[in-house]
Enzyme design. Structure first.
Site: not given
Length: 190
Positions: A78, A141, A163
């Site tokens: 991410e 998250c 992820h």
């Protein structure tokens, strides 16, 4: 100079969380650095509190937080965490967030300082599907990632959220290899 890896407990009615399954399979040492693990609750704020306490205790050089994104076809590092909480389901403490800031008055977003494109390439080099994701979403998250990135300079560490997909796309052993590749690539840029 150690490494801290986190995964999450099960949530949403499932018995196992692939993020924690993968984190447990990462080797205990990578590039001569000790790897520490922490399983976090799927709770807004509480997961970040526990993470910050562990970072202060261990003083790791690198923090890699992992979560599951069922439906994705590969591992997705991410790039950005946003100052926003929004989800269709409650966290494990029963809190349902419907569009509020993580930190009122805080920065709109934080971006990792790690080379995410190089990390994606390193994962793909292992023949594991991977792609860059621009946002960690708005569930727990993202909440965890926002706090980790906001505290990087104060705590003298670098952070990344990754992820992993459901195990039907990438099994835990391969996800663990991908996480190890994230660590190895990140350590090249110290």
């Amino acid at each position: 100079m150690s490494i801290l890896l986190t995964g999450f407990e099960p949530f949403g009615g499932v018995e196992r969380n692939p993020s924690w399954e993968a984190v447990q399979l990462v080797p205990d040492q990578i590039v001569g650095r000790a790897v520490h693990r922490l399983c976090l609750p799927v709770e807004y704020g509480r997961a970040a509190e526990l993470l910050m306490a562990e970072i202060r205790r261990l003083r790791p050089a690198l923090v890699i937080c992992c979560g599951v994104a069922v439906g994705r076809e590969g591992v997705t590092p991410e790039l950005v965490a946003i100052n926003y909480r929004q989800a269709a389901i409650a966290d494990n403490a029963g809190l349902l967030c419907r569009g509020e800031p993580i930190c009122p008055g805080g920065e709109t977003a934080y971006m990792t300082r790690l080379p995410v494109n190089d990390i994606v390439d390193a994962i793909r080099a292992l023949d594991i599907p991977a792609r860059l994701s621009l946002s960690a979403g708005a569930y727990v998250c993202n909440d965890l990632y926002y706090h980790a990135l906001a505290a990087e300079r104060e705590l003298a560490c670098r952070s990344l959220f990754v992820h992993v997909p459901g195990e039907e796309a990438v099994d835990a052993a391969r996800a663990a290899q991908a996480i190890a590749a994230c660590i190895e690539t990140a350590l090249k840029t110290e």
